[in-house]
Design an enzyme around this catalytic site. Structure first.
Site, PDB file in Angstrom:
ATOM      1  N   GLU A  94      43.189  43.744  35.963  1.00 29.06           N
ATOM      2  CA  GLU A  94      42.496  45.240  36.317  1.00 29.06           C
ATOM      3  C   GLU A  94      43.711  45.758  36.362  1.00 29.06           C
ATOM      4  OE1 GLU A  94      41.814  44.102  40.156  1.00 29.06           O
ATOM      5  OE2 GLU A  94      41.403  46.384  40.963  1.00 29.06           O
ATOM      6  N   LYS A 137      50.825  42.811  42.234  1.00 31.49           N
ATOM      7  CA  LYS A 137      50.901  44.578  41.480  1.00 31.49           C
ATOM      8  C   LYS A 137      50.676  45.031  43.084  1.00 31.49           C
ATOM      9  CE  LYS A 137      47.151  43.082  38.505  1.00 31.49           C
ATOM     10  NZ  LYS A 137      46.702  43.517  38.075  1.00 31.49           N
ATOM     11  N   ARG A 197      48.413  30.000  39.914  1.00 31.99           N
ATOM     12  CA  ARG A 197      49.214  30.665  39.490  1.00 31.99           C
ATOM     13  C   ARG A 197      50.982  30.409  39.232  1.00 31.99           C
ATOM     14  NH1 ARG A 197      46.673  34.754  42.133  1.00 31.99           N
ATOM     15  NH2 ARG A 197      48.470  36.533  41.116  1.00 31.99           N
TER      16      ARG A 197
HETATM   17  P1  ATP Z   1      47.533  40.952  40.826  1.00 30.13           P
HETATM   18  O1  ATP Z   1      46.993  39.940  42.665  1.00 30.13           O
HETATM   19  O2  ATP Z   1      49.200  40.637  40.865  1.00 30.13           O
HETATM   20  O3  ATP Z   1      47.518  42.101  41.627  1.00 30.13           O
HETATM   21  P2  ATP Z   1      45.548  39.471  40.089  1.00 30.13           P
HETATM   22  O4  ATP Z   1      45.266  38.143  39.791  1.00 30.13           O
HETATM   23  O5  ATP Z   1      44.744  40.798  40.844  1.00 30.13           O
HETATM   24  O6  ATP Z   1      47.066  39.644  40.264  1.00 30.13           O
HETATM   25  P3  ATP Z   1      44.430  40.783  37.051  1.00 30.13           P
HETATM   26  O7  ATP Z   1      45.109  42.236  36.830  1.00 30.13           O
HETATM   27  O8  ATP Z   1      43.881  40.299  38.271  1.00 30.13           O
HETATM   28  O9  ATP Z   1      45.937  40.447  38.002  1.00 30.13           O
HETATM   29  O10 ATP Z   1      45.170  39.376  36.403  1.00 30.13           O
HETATM   30  C1  ATP Z   1      44.901  39.798  35.309  1.00 30.13           C
HETATM   31  C2  ATP Z   1      44.623  37.565  35.029  1.00 30.13           C
HETATM   32  O11 ATP Z   1      46.075  37.297  35.258  1.00 30.13           O
HETATM   33  C3  ATP Z   1      43.790  36.579  35.351  1.00 30.13           C
HETATM   34  O12 ATP Z   1      42.783  36.040  34.974  1.00 30.13           O
HETATM   35  C4  ATP Z   1      45.076  36.216  37.112  1.00 30.13           C
HETATM   36  O13 ATP Z   1      44.352  34.705  36.793  1.00 30.13           O
HETATM   37  C5  ATP Z   1      46.214  36.359  36.071  1.00 30.13           C
HETATM   38  N1  ATP Z   1      46.978  36.244  36.369  1.00 30.13           N
HETATM   39  C6  ATP Z   1      47.479  36.736  37.871  1.00 30.13           C
HETATM   40  N2  ATP Z   1      48.730  36.688  38.402  1.00 30.13           N
HETATM   41  C7  ATP Z   1      48.957  34.992  38.045  1.00 30.13           C
HETATM   42  C8  ATP Z   1      49.978  34.963  38.187  1.00 30.13           C
HETATM   43  N3  ATP Z   1      50.783  34.829  39.298  1.00 30.13           N
HETATM   44  N4  ATP Z   1      49.726  33.812  37.792  1.00 30.13           N
HETATM   45  C9  ATP Z   1      49.277  33.116  36.805  1.00 30.13           C
HETATM   46  N5  ATP Z   1      48.343  34.237  36.571  1.00 30.13           N
HETATM   47  C10 ATP Z   1      48.083  35.068  36.840  1.00 30.13           C
HETATM   48 MG    MG Z   2      42.997  41.122  40.457  1.00 25.95          MG
END
Ligand code: ATP
Ligand code: MG
Length: 600
Positions: free
Chosen positions: A72, A307, A297
């Site tokens: 995202e 983020k 994760r």
């Molecule tokens: P954040 O909580 O940091 O905003 P998010 O999951 O909302 O993370 P996205 O941009 O939606 O961020 O993530 C893109 C991809 O990266 C998704 O498939 C998510 O599952 C993966 N991802 C995000 N954070 C992690 C993590 N800590 N470990 C492994 N994969 C991750």
């Molecule tokens: Mg997300």
């Protein structure tokens, strides 16, 4: 021997309970690494690869493997994302498939072009290529709208006039069913009309939503008539003002996967409970069935990974920017001096798990040391200088001493380093009253200057007011050139040094953990995670001295400064003054000895 991974390695001590986080420390990794070096056979596959191989064997999707990385664009990528990037792109590579880059841009309020650009830059930097497959959920807005209309026509979705609060309040709990919306039984015609008018902008934000009609008494809360479209009169960074209704993540995500023909949709564990909903949409719409698979994760000790939290640190000025070298963002790690290879190595070592764990940040540092030990040219830099004068070395004489660039790799060659009567050494390399086992310079003590000579301390000059050592007078033994005594005489300490008249000035930034606590989000009531920030995470040294050859270094160049660690030139550098970030110290054995002595 079976390859041990984070799933099966008993030594890592995974907790039995699903939700309990466990620690993965460096020792566990040595063990995993050692085991991974053993033969690779099919039984060594992790659960995702096992699943993929089963699908290939069964000729599911004609044996095709197609993954995607779906960020995202609401912030910069962090090391957690790197794990997902490495996994998705590597799977595609290993199984001769493809991996898409898809921006999950369904929320116009939080997303920005700056983030899209930074994400592309970071994925490329990590070494992956999505070729021409750069997609956006917003590319599919029309298609997604059609899918929603299809659900309405099937009687599987309805327009609901309850407010967000009312929807939440009627959702029920884990132990009690929810209450059906009074709007649930609207006719298909009325729903079609209202949904179209939602699209046309006839209603205000929050006035109406489109909900899937599933089951308000489902034990899975995600299945209790979830919202699939909401009204948001907001401009989108790509679709502009074309839309004032936007699909919800759960609805959009699976359908985007399906549209792109994604075979294996890999996501993190928190989406496990969403899988039935993911499948429900695909089944009701009778479209290509992508398979969602979840993995744990990555969490890293002494830092945060969300983020939203990282944005808070940037906005409140705790760090300078998203690419501050203390941040766990990929741009921060890059600026700090991390290489893509070291990060990929790290992601490979941690393996895949089905349970959340906290990985020791020391493992990340270990991976960088491993990488840089082989590749980084060695140089001498004195971080906190004090002057040494060699009284018996001829005034005005300069010798160019040959020094190896990397003892690990002869092909990196040698360089000349100027030596003269006046030198800088580290202030901490001299002690007037040396403690036990301190083998560096002290009155009457002989030590080696790296690549140069043996010197012996004769006397020191101190500031009469402060008592601080200003100059250290020494003598050298001309018969020890190159740092070896022909008579076999040994010294225990070897110091690095920089010739005073040839030295270049530098600013050196030393970093420590961003947070003081291992898990900064482990908070008591009323506590803010920012209270756990380490106020000493950055120390700036402004009078460091470099050997002259370093003056040609460019931003991004990496070196090992002898005995001090791995360093990387920061983009803040100017022509007259280089700025270096310490990426990671070398293991500090002296600190360990001191600690042991204290304990005794
Ligand atoms: P954040 O909580 O940091 O905003 P998010 O999951 O909302 O993370 P996205 O941009 O939606 O961020 O993530 C893109 C991809 O990266 C998704 O498939 C998510 O599952 C993966 N991802 C995000 N954070 C992690 C993590 N800590 N470990 C492994 N994969 C991750
Ligand atoms: Mg997300």
């Amino acid at each position: 021997m079976k390859k041990v991974n984070a799933n099966t390695c008993p030594e890592i001590g995974f907790a039995k309970s699903r939700n309990k986080k466990v620690d993965l420390n460096v020792n566990s990794y040595y063990l995993i690494k050692m085991n991974q070096m053993e033969t690779k056979d099919d039984s060594s596959l992790d659960f995702i690869r096992t699943r993929i191989e089963e699908d290939i064997k069964a000729n599911k999707n004609q044996g095709r493997v197609h993954t995607r990385f779906p960020p995202e664009p609401n912030g910069y990528l962090h090391i957690g994302h790197a794990k997902s990037i490495c996994l998705n792109f590597s799977l595609a590579e290993e199984y001769n498939g493809k991996c898409n880059l898809r921006f999950d841009d369904t929320n116009p309020c939080k997303e920005e072009v700056e983030y899209v650009e930074s994400i592309k830059k970071d994925v490329r930097w990590l070494g992956f290529d999505w070729e021409d497959r750069e997609f956006y959920a917003s590319d599919y807005f029309e298609k997604l709208y059609e899918y929603a209309v299809q659900l309405v026509k099937k009687g599987k979705a309805f327009v609901c006039d309850l407010s967000a609060v009312e929807i939440k309040d009627t959702r029920g709990t884990l132990t009690e069913p929810g209450t059906e919306s009074p709007y649930r039984n609207r006719t298909i015609e009325e729903n079609l009309d209202l949904f179209e008018r939602m699209r046309k902008g006839e209603f205000k934000d929050g006035e109406r939503v489109l909900r899937a009609k599933i089951d308000m008494s489902s034990p899975n809360l995600n299945m209790r008539d979830p919202v699939i479209y909401r009204i948001l009169h907001a401009s989108h960074h790509r679709s502009g003002d074309t839309w004032c209704i936007y699909p919800m993540y759960d609805f959009a995500h699976g359908l985007c996967d399906s549209i792109e023909g994604i075979t294996h949709s890999i996501c993190t564990l928190e989406f496990e409970d969403h899988r039935p909903l993911y499948d429900w949409f695909l089944e009701e719409l009778d479209v290509f069935r992508s398979q969602q698979i979840e993995f744990a994760r990555l969490n890293l000790s002494f830092t945060v990974m969300s983020k939203r939290k990282l944005l808070e640190l940037v906005q409140s000025g705790y760090v300078k920017a998203w690419d501050d070298p203390r941040m766990p963002t990929l741009s921060g790690l890059k600026r700090r001096g991390y290489t893509p290879e070291s990060i990929r190595d790290f992601c490979g070592r941690i393996g895949l798990a089905k349970r959340d764990s906290v990985v020791d940040i020391a493992l990340l540092e270990f991976c960088l040391r491993e990488d840089q030990n082989k590749r980084a040219p060695r140089r001498m830099a004195v971080l906190d200088p004090v002057e040494v004068i060699i009284d018996n070395y001829p005034e005005g004489q300069v010798e160019e001493l040959e020094s190896e660039n990397n003892p690990e790799d002869e092909s990196m060659g040698k360089r000349k380093v100027p030596f003269s009567r006046r030198l800088y050494i580290e202030r901490e390399d001299f002690r007037e009253d040396p403690p036990k086992k301190y083998f560096r310079l002290s009155p009457g003590r002989e030590v080696r200057l790296k690549h140069a000579y043996y010197i012996t301390c004769q006397n020191v000059i101190k500031d009469p007011n402060t008592g601080k050592v200003q100059k250290i007078h020494c003598t050298y033994d001309p018969k020890t050139k190159g740092g070896w005594a022909k008579d076999g005489r040994r010294v225990r300490g070897t110091l690095h040094w920089v010739s005073v008249p040839h030295a270049r000035n530098a600013e050196i930034r030393l970093y420590d953990r961003l947070f003081n606590t291992k898990n900064p989000l482990d908070l008591k009531e009323g506590e803010d995670f920012k209270e756990n920030l380490n106020p000493n995470s950055l120390k700036v040294l402004t009078s460091s001295k470099l050997e002259p050859g370093l003056s040609k270094a460019q931003p991004g160049d990496r070196f090992q400064f002898l005995r001090k660690g791995y360093f990387c030139v920061d983009p803040d550098s100017t022509q007259d003054r280089l700025v270096f970030n310490r990426s990671v110290p070398l293991r500090d054995t002296w600190a360990k000895i001191l600690k042991k002595q204290k304990q005794k």
